[in-house]
Design an enzyme around this catalytic site. Sequence first.
Site, short mmCIF file in Angstrom:
data_model
loop_
_atom_site.label_atom_id
_atom_site.label_comp_id
_atom_site.label_asym_id
_atom_site.label_seq_id
_atom_site.Cartn_x
_atom_site.Cartn_y
_atom_site.Cartn_z
N LYS A 1 9.66 -8.99 4.62
CA LYS A 1 10.68 -9.72 5.39
C LYS A 1 11.34 -10.73 4.47
O LYS A 1 10.71 -11.25 3.54
CB LYS A 1 10.04 -10.47 6.57
CG LYS A 1 10.99 -10.75 7.69
CD LYS A 1 11.25 -9.49 8.47
CE LYS A 1 11.87 -9.68 9.79
NZ LYS A 1 11.66 -8.51 10.65
N HIS B 1 0.83 -1.21 0.00
CA HIS B 1 0.00 0.00 0.00
C HIS B 1 0.86 1.25 0.00
O HIS B 1 0.43 2.32 -0.39
CB HIS B 1 -0.96 0.01 1.20
CG HIS B 1 -0.27 0.26 2.51
ND1 HIS B 1 0.53 -0.67 3.11
CD2 HIS B 1 -0.24 1.35 3.31
CE1 HIS B 1 1.00 -0.17 4.24
NE2 HIS B 1 0.56 1.05 4.38
N LYS C 1 3.90 -2.34 11.98
CA LYS C 1 4.93 -1.57 12.70
C LYS C 1 5.19 -0.24 12.00
O LYS C 1 5.21 0.81 12.63
CB LYS C 1 6.21 -2.43 12.69
CG LYS C 1 7.30 -1.98 13.62
CD LYS C 1 8.56 -2.81 13.44
CE LYS C 1 8.37 -4.28 13.75
NZ LYS C 1 9.66 -5.01 13.82
N LYS D 1 9.47 -2.76 3.34
CA LYS D 1 10.65 -2.68 4.18
C LYS D 1 10.65 -3.77 5.23
O LYS D 1 9.61 -4.09 5.80
CB LYS D 1 10.63 -1.30 4.89
CG LYS D 1 11.86 -0.97 5.68
CD LYS D 1 12.89 -0.27 4.84
CE LYS D 1 14.22 -0.12 5.57
NZ LYS D 1 14.96 -1.39 5.62
N ASP E 1 4.40 5.76 11.78
CA ASP E 1 4.40 6.70 10.65
C ASP E 1 5.68 6.65 9.83
O ASP E 1 6.23 7.69 9.46
CB ASP E 1 4.13 8.13 11.15
CG ASP E 1 2.75 8.28 11.73
OD1 ASP E 1 1.83 7.58 11.25
OD2 ASP E 1 2.58 9.07 12.68
N SER F 1 16.06 3.11 10.18
CA SER F 1 16.29 2.68 8.80
C SER F 1 15.69 3.70 7.84
O SER F 1 16.26 4.01 6.79
CB SER F 1 15.62 1.33 8.55
OG SER F 1 16.45 0.28 8.95
N1 GLU Z 1 14.55 -6.36 11.30
C1 GLU Z 1 14.13 -5.18 11.95
C2 GLU Z 1 12.68 -5.29 12.37
O1 GLU Z 1 12.14 -6.37 12.48
C3 GLU Z 1 14.47 -3.93 11.16
C4 GLU Z 1 13.72 -3.73 9.89
C5 GLU Z 1 14.21 -2.54 9.07
O2 GLU Z 1 14.99 -1.74 9.55
O3 GLU Z 1 13.77 -2.45 7.92
O4 GLU Z 1 12.03 -4.33 12.66
#
Ligand code: GLU
Length: 488
Positions: free
Chosen positions: A124, A83, A112, A88, A117, A380
């Site tokens: 993943k 969306h 998350k 990420k 935001d 990130s």
């Molecule tokens: N692996 C981390 C998480 O589960 C970081 C993910 C990221 O920074 O994209 O939130």
Amino acid sequence: MAENGFGAHNQRAIVSMSGSTSQRSFFENVSLNFDKAASFTEHPSGLLDQIKACNSVYHFQFPIQKDGGYEVVQAWRVEHSQHKLPTKGGIRYSEEVNEDEVKALAALMTYKCALVDVPFGGAKGAVKVNPKKYSIAQLQRITRRYTAELVRKNFIGPGIDVPAPDYGTGEREMAWIADTYSAFHPEAIDAVACVTGKPVSQGGIRGRREATGRGVYFGIREASLHAEDMKGLGLTPGLKGKTVVVQGLGNVGYHAAKFLQEADCVIVGLSEFEGAIYDPQGLDIDRVVKHRKETKTILGFPGAKDVPRTLDALELECDILVPAALENQITAENAGRIKAKIIGEGANGPVTPDAEEVLKKRQVLIVPDMYLNAGGVTVSYFEWLKNLQHVRLGRMGKRFTETSLAQLIITIERATGHKLAPQEKERLARGPSEEDLVNSGLEDTMINAYNEIREIWKKTPGIDLRTAAFISAINKVATSYMELGIFP
Ligand code: GLU
């Protein structure tokens, strides 16, 4: 250092409260939590189904040379929700991993990001290997090949899907990914934004390494500042003097423990896969890490009591328990023996829904994963922005701020006739460094998101913080779909 700590038992069979064994998978657990929260919203069921479903699941296999022969390695990348783009989420290297787990973790990333935001969809990735069984050269080949496979199928790119570290991976792997992607896209000036969690020398950002643990600390601190909520738990507000047990000394657990210790918490228990240690007087986190490096075990730390079975550490006497390893650690089987009053989920999915029912009856406050460990993806996001901007955060404004503040101090000194000590002047006239900006952005994000979900929690009778977090995330993703015109 890998993003999360160990996982004692990545157990799939979950014993329900009645004692029977329910074989609910991790993704089913996440979906169950989603459904629970969705029933408090008014979105049409078609829209909710679309939000819940995994949009793209890419399961692939590739060969690597090992011990004079070949081994076929299994790998995944799941984009749960497109969306918002890019999607990420981290990449996990683990022998235990399976498709269901990657889907669950990708879904949690969607919620998350929405919650804090961060304008990304969730994803993943995973490679089914135990990194400890491979040389660095082999791991490099695996990582580069994995990246090449993602490039081939358009599952990676600064505007498509941006991986990051997770359990079993770290900065080193992210540097290999960026380098491989750049080799395929030599003309792309934003190529390093294809992955985050890189070393600073390779386009990483200062503060990313500590970010998840620091976010865990900010989140627990924020929860502890609400006097009314703490009173209900029989605790005083604030962190000072609170006893803490941390499970997992990976990047998340280590930094969470370190920042909690710096905030005057007493770290009474620490656990790793070989066992745990307990000292009611408090353990010094850095000394424990040094001891483990020297002796190859956490056990036998001077002055502490050994707790040989890792899972027993979860049941130690403490105010705050931080599971920072893997999913499914607190189940209906051990939930009744947990003594902590607050559980801060550093890992993703450490408490199963069945366990949550038991803990809820006992009034334990669970600060949920999708909020509490969102610090990693938040920073990130800052790294991605830095890479797209091609400039270190703060570079343009730092000196200007310092000059203006110094001028202001001189004016105040002149007007008041009061001279400040040189160190005080230096402290007051400091312009923000990249790390200052990252940490301040992270702190603000964690405080705002907590209060947002707390408000939903308080105004919706009968729900817990996790359901409140899901409601907030679902509403945000739903709004995004509706504004896209996909759903009226
Ligand atoms: N692996 C981390 C998480 O589960 C970081 C993910 C990221 O920074 O994209 O939130």
